[in-house]
Enzyme design. Structure first.
Site, short mmCIF file in Angstrom:
data_model
loop_
_atom_site.label_atom_id
_atom_site.label_comp_id
_atom_site.label_asym_id
_atom_site.label_seq_id
_atom_site.Cartn_x
_atom_site.Cartn_y
_atom_site.Cartn_z
N SER A 211 12.73 -20.49 45.16
CA SER A 211 13.22 -21.87 45.22
C SER A 211 12.10 -22.89 45.17
CB SER A 211 14.05 -22.06 46.50
OG SER A 211 15.13 -21.16 46.53
N HIS A 263 11.31 -25.88 49.56
CA HIS A 263 11.85 -26.75 48.52
C HIS A 263 11.02 -28.04 48.42
CE1 HIS A 263 16.13 -24.85 49.04
NE2 HIS A 263 15.22 -23.99 48.62
#
Length: 332
Positions: A211, A263
């Site tokens: 991610s 993230h």
């Protein structure tokens, strides 16, 4: 006889007047010569064939800048992530450690019970063996390689599918435009940046997933839009679309068991890298190949592009050093 002769005389005079006005070539005047009918009508003529299209010759520099790359690296990344997941499931060997495996017919590749892993995947022990991000081992055992290895591991089938779908959509688009070298470097550095920020704030659990690298690609798309602003036609629409996508993906980090620090770290790294790696020459410099000799050459990059490039490079270097110091400091 008189009316007919007068009508014919008028017809001839009208023809001469019309011819004097230089009618377009597609209109032709004809006079029906039958007795009793001297009406003037336009006659249908076939339109001349369209002129042959001139071949568009592209300057060699333009061919280079608008070349479409084949996205083999993105496809290789997807295959590598899938292979690593299969290997992790083989190392996990659920039937050996548990009596209630999910999809037991898969044998050694069956999944851990939902109570342990609701994402249809391996155990935390297997992920740790394969190289999951464990801050204590990075700091005390000097296993810094885990900052990179963790981005190739996934916690389950759902986790893998979601990330690989995003990688295919985003990665192929960027690799076709900018080539495998820049996108591959961006992917790895953004993943590393996400792992660093995750190591700063998540010290009790392990962390895995691509991610951070994927958010790096999203951040690079945003910075590429900003630095190459002049080359876009629908600027506001493109910006709003990208911002909405980024906000939705960041909102997913609110869900439990999702590492939103990776993230954010990946996004910031990719955002800064986009100014450095995805900068395009301004259109005036590229199109000067069409100009005549003696045309005043324009600089390859605009001033604001150079400024953003320098600032981003400085922030990347300083931020990386600061994160490394904080992440590996035992007394932090």
């Amino acid at each position: 006889m008189y009316p007919r002769c007068l009508a014919g005389l008028r017809a001839r005079l009208l023809i001469q007047a019309l011819m004097a006005r230089k009618l377009p070539p597609k209109v032709q005047i004809s006079v029906n010569s039958r007795r009793g009918d001297n009406t003037i009508r336009p006659a249908d003529v076939e339109a001349p064939p369209p002129p042959a299209k001139r071949p568009v010759l592209m300057h060699p520099e333009l061919k280079q800048h608008f070349k479409k790359w084949f996205p083999w690296l993105t496809i290789s990344f997807v295959v590598a992530n899938i292979v690593m997941f299969v290997v992790t499931m083989y190392v996990d060997d659920c039937p050996k450690n548990s009596d209630s495996c999910v999809a037991g017919f898969l044998g050694r590749f069956s999944f851990q019970p939902f109570k342990q892993n609701p994402l249809l995947g391996p155990s935390a022990t297997a992920l740790e063996k394969m190289g999951a991000l464990d801050v204590s081992k990075v700091v005390h055992r000097h296993q810094g390689w885990r900052l990179i290895s963790c981005i190739w591991l996934h916690a389950g089938v759902f986790h893998l599918l979601a990330n690989m779908l995003s990688l295919v959509i985003i990665g192929i688009l960027l690799e076709q435009e900018f080539g495998f070298a820049r996108i591959g470097l961006l992917y790895l550095i953004a993943g590393f940046g996400g792992s660093l920020l995750s190591a700063l704030f998540i010290r009790s659990n392990i962390s895995v997933g691509a991610s951070g690298a994927l958010f790096g690609l999203l951040g690079a798309m945003l910075s590429e839009l900003i630095t190459n602003w002049a080359s876009y036609v629908n600027k506001v629409a493109a910006l709003l679309t990208l911002v909405i996508i980024v906000v939705i993906n960041l909102a997913v980090g609110i869900l439990p068991h999702v590492d939103n620090f990776a993230h954010i770290g990946g996004f910031l790294s990719g955002f800064l890298l986009g100014f450095v790696l995805l900068i395009r020459p301004q259109f005036g410099w590229v199109s000067q190949g069409y100009a005549r000799p003696g045309y005043s050459t324009k600089p390859k990059f605009k001033i604001y592009q150079r400024i953003l490039w320098i600032i981003s490079l400085i922030l990347l270097i300083v931020g990386r050093e600061l994160n490394v110091i904080l992440a590996v400091e035992p007394n932090w």
